[in-house]
Motif scaffolding. Structure first.
Motif, short mmCIF file in Angstrom:
data_model
loop_
_atom_site.label_atom_id
_atom_site.label_comp_id
_atom_site.label_asym_id
_atom_site.label_seq_id
_atom_site.Cartn_x
_atom_site.Cartn_y
_atom_site.Cartn_z
N UNK A 190 0.82 -1.21 0.00
CA UNK A 190 0.00 0.00 0.00
C UNK A 190 0.86 1.26 0.00
N UNK A 191 2.08 1.14 -0.49
CA UNK A 191 3.01 2.27 -0.50
C UNK A 191 3.45 2.59 -1.92
N UNK A 192 3.51 3.88 -2.24
CA UNK A 192 4.06 4.33 -3.51
C UNK A 192 4.97 5.51 -3.23
N UNK A 193 6.14 5.52 -3.87
CA UNK A 193 7.11 6.59 -3.68
C UNK A 193 7.42 7.20 -5.04
N UNK A 194 7.19 8.50 -5.17
CA UNK A 194 7.44 9.22 -6.42
C UNK A 194 8.80 9.91 -6.36
N UNK A 195 9.48 9.93 -7.52
CA UNK A 195 10.80 10.54 -7.60
C UNK A 195 10.83 11.58 -8.70
N UNK A 196 11.40 12.75 -8.39
CA UNK A 196 11.61 13.78 -9.39
C UNK A 196 10.47 14.78 -9.45
N UNK A 197 10.70 15.79 -10.26
CA UNK A 197 9.70 16.85 -10.42
C UNK A 197 10.28 17.96 -11.27
N UNK A 198 9.58 19.07 -11.30
CA UNK A 198 10.01 20.20 -12.12
C UNK A 198 11.07 21.03 -11.40
N UNK A 199 12.00 21.58 -12.18
CA UNK A 199 12.97 22.57 -11.72
C UNK A 199 13.72 22.10 -10.48
N UNK A 200 13.57 22.81 -9.36
CA UNK A 200 14.32 22.48 -8.15
C UNK A 200 13.83 21.20 -7.47
N UNK A 201 12.77 20.61 -7.98
CA UNK A 201 12.24 19.37 -7.39
C UNK A 201 12.78 18.11 -8.06
N UNK A 202 13.85 18.23 -8.84
CA UNK A 202 14.31 17.09 -9.61
C UNK A 202 14.79 15.93 -8.75
N UNK A 203 15.22 16.19 -7.49
CA UNK A 203 15.63 15.11 -6.59
C UNK A 203 14.57 14.79 -5.55
N UNK A 204 13.38 15.35 -5.71
CA UNK A 204 12.31 15.16 -4.73
C UNK A 204 11.89 13.70 -4.62
N UNK A 205 11.62 13.27 -3.39
CA UNK A 205 11.11 11.93 -3.11
C UNK A 205 9.86 12.10 -2.26
N UNK A 206 8.72 11.61 -2.75
CA UNK A 206 7.45 11.77 -2.04
C UNK A 206 6.92 10.39 -1.68
N UNK A 207 6.91 10.10 -0.39
CA UNK A 207 6.48 8.79 0.12
C UNK A 207 4.98 8.88 0.42
N UNK A 208 4.19 7.97 -0.17
CA UNK A 208 2.74 8.07 -0.08
C UNK A 208 2.11 6.73 0.30
N UNK A 209 0.85 6.82 0.73
CA UNK A 209 0.07 5.63 1.05
C UNK A 209 -1.07 5.51 0.04
N UNK A 210 -1.26 4.29 -0.47
CA UNK A 210 -2.35 4.02 -1.40
C UNK A 210 -3.64 3.75 -0.64
N UNK A 211 -4.73 4.40 -1.03
CA UNK A 211 -6.05 4.06 -0.54
C UNK A 211 -6.83 3.46 -1.71
N UNK A 212 -8.11 3.22 -1.51
CA UNK A 212 -8.90 2.60 -2.58
C UNK A 212 -8.97 3.48 -3.82
N UNK A 213 -9.05 4.81 -3.64
CA UNK A 213 -9.25 5.68 -4.80
C UNK A 213 -8.33 6.90 -4.83
N UNK A 214 -7.38 6.98 -3.92
CA UNK A 214 -6.51 8.14 -3.91
C UNK A 214 -5.14 7.77 -3.34
#
Length: 298
Positions: free
Chosen positions: A229-253
């Motif tokens: 139930x975990x998803x981790x996103x990497x990268x982003x625009x401009x200064x967020x290129x090394x960003x790591x966003x640790x998230x939890x999966x729910x049924x619809x979000x």
């Protein structure tokens, strides 16, 4: 902001460092591959070698009569390879045009001895090409394909068998509509996930089930890892290129748990890089594209 470090994973042997890296990837079984040009033939054909590194050991597979101008490479479970041209040559007078039969070999399938076996078209503007453990070919397209006039790439994400038979095609889903650009694609053993522009939902595809759509608050990521139930996103625009966003999966979000950064093994900011998403793993390869590093949430 907390930081995690990538771990060194695979390295192109020094003996090949003087050759041009046409493409590189990590396959569904964790093997790293580099496609290197060796010689040019006639009619824009060329020979190439695939250098495969697994557990520190390397081996070669010589490919004959490769056509792709902008190649995308991945491996098949039988020891063969697929090489696709990211731009489809058509015979309609636009672009370079295609010679007779050339468009039918946009994707070339090579056997374990490197011999071209057959080919098929998959559409223009390939952003991602990943094979799964069954040998199916998953393709995500960028906007020149989804907004162009090629009906094969118009859906944004498709799956093909290794013989060119359509397996799955994205169709508009409630709250998503048509896709503009497949920013990231994750292909694992039993599922595939697409992360498309502009609203950046996470679309989960599993055999025998309707696609599942989850809204995300994360914009512009270049790769993501999924485990339970975990998803981790990497990268982003401009200064967020090394960003790591640790998230939890729910049924619809998807709910953000914490944010940090993902840095090189030496602690530096990553530069221009390729990202391959495979289940719980993110593989990152910086210029000059001779080394792969990994971040594993499994």
């Amino acid at each position: 902001m907390a930081a995690d470090l990538l771990t060194p994973y695979a390295r192109l042997p020094r003996a090949y460092r003087d050759r041009t890296v046409l493409h590189s990837t990590v396959d569904a079984f964790g093997r790293a591959h580099w496609l290197l040009r060796t010689a040019r033939g006639g009619d824009d054909l060329y020979d190439a070698v695939v250098v495969t590194v697994e557990d520190g050991r390397s081996e070669e597979t010589h490919l004959h009569s490769v056509r792709a101008r902008f190649p995308r490479l991945d491996a098949l479970p039988d020891g063969g390879f697929v090489v696709a041209d990211a731009r489809r040559r058509t015979g309609d007078g636009g672009g370079d045009g295609a010679r007779d039969g050339e468009d039918d070999e946009q994707v070339q399938v090579f056997d374990a001895l490197g011999r071209p076996s057959w080919g098929f078209p998959v559409g223009d503007a390939i952003e991602h090409l990943l094979t799964d453990p069954e040998g199916r070919v998953w393709v995500g397209y960028f906007d020149e394909g989804t907004c162009g006039d090629d009906p094969l790439s118009f859906p944004g994400v498709r799956c093909w068998s290794s013989t060119g038979a359509p397996v799955w095609t994205y169709e508009p889903l409630p709250g998503v509509g048509w896709l503009v650009d497949c920013y990231a694609l994750n292909v694992a053993r039993s599922a595939a996930w697409a992360y498309p522009y502009t609203d950046f939902p996470l679309i989960e595809v599993r055999e025998g089930r309707p696609p599942l759509v989850r809204s995300t608050p994360v914009r512009g990521a270049r790769g993501f890892a999924v485990h339970g139930d975990r998803v981790v996103f990497f990268g982003g625009y401009d200064e967020s290129r090394s960003r790591l966003v640790d998230c939890r999966l729910t049924d619809d979000s998807i709910e953000v748990v914490t944010e940090g950064r993902l840095l090189r093994p030496d602690g530096g900011e990553p530069g221009r890089s390729r990202v391959v998403s495979r289940g719980p793993r993110l593989y990152v390869q910086e210029e000059p594209f001779t080394d792969w590093a990994v971040y594993d949430i499994g």
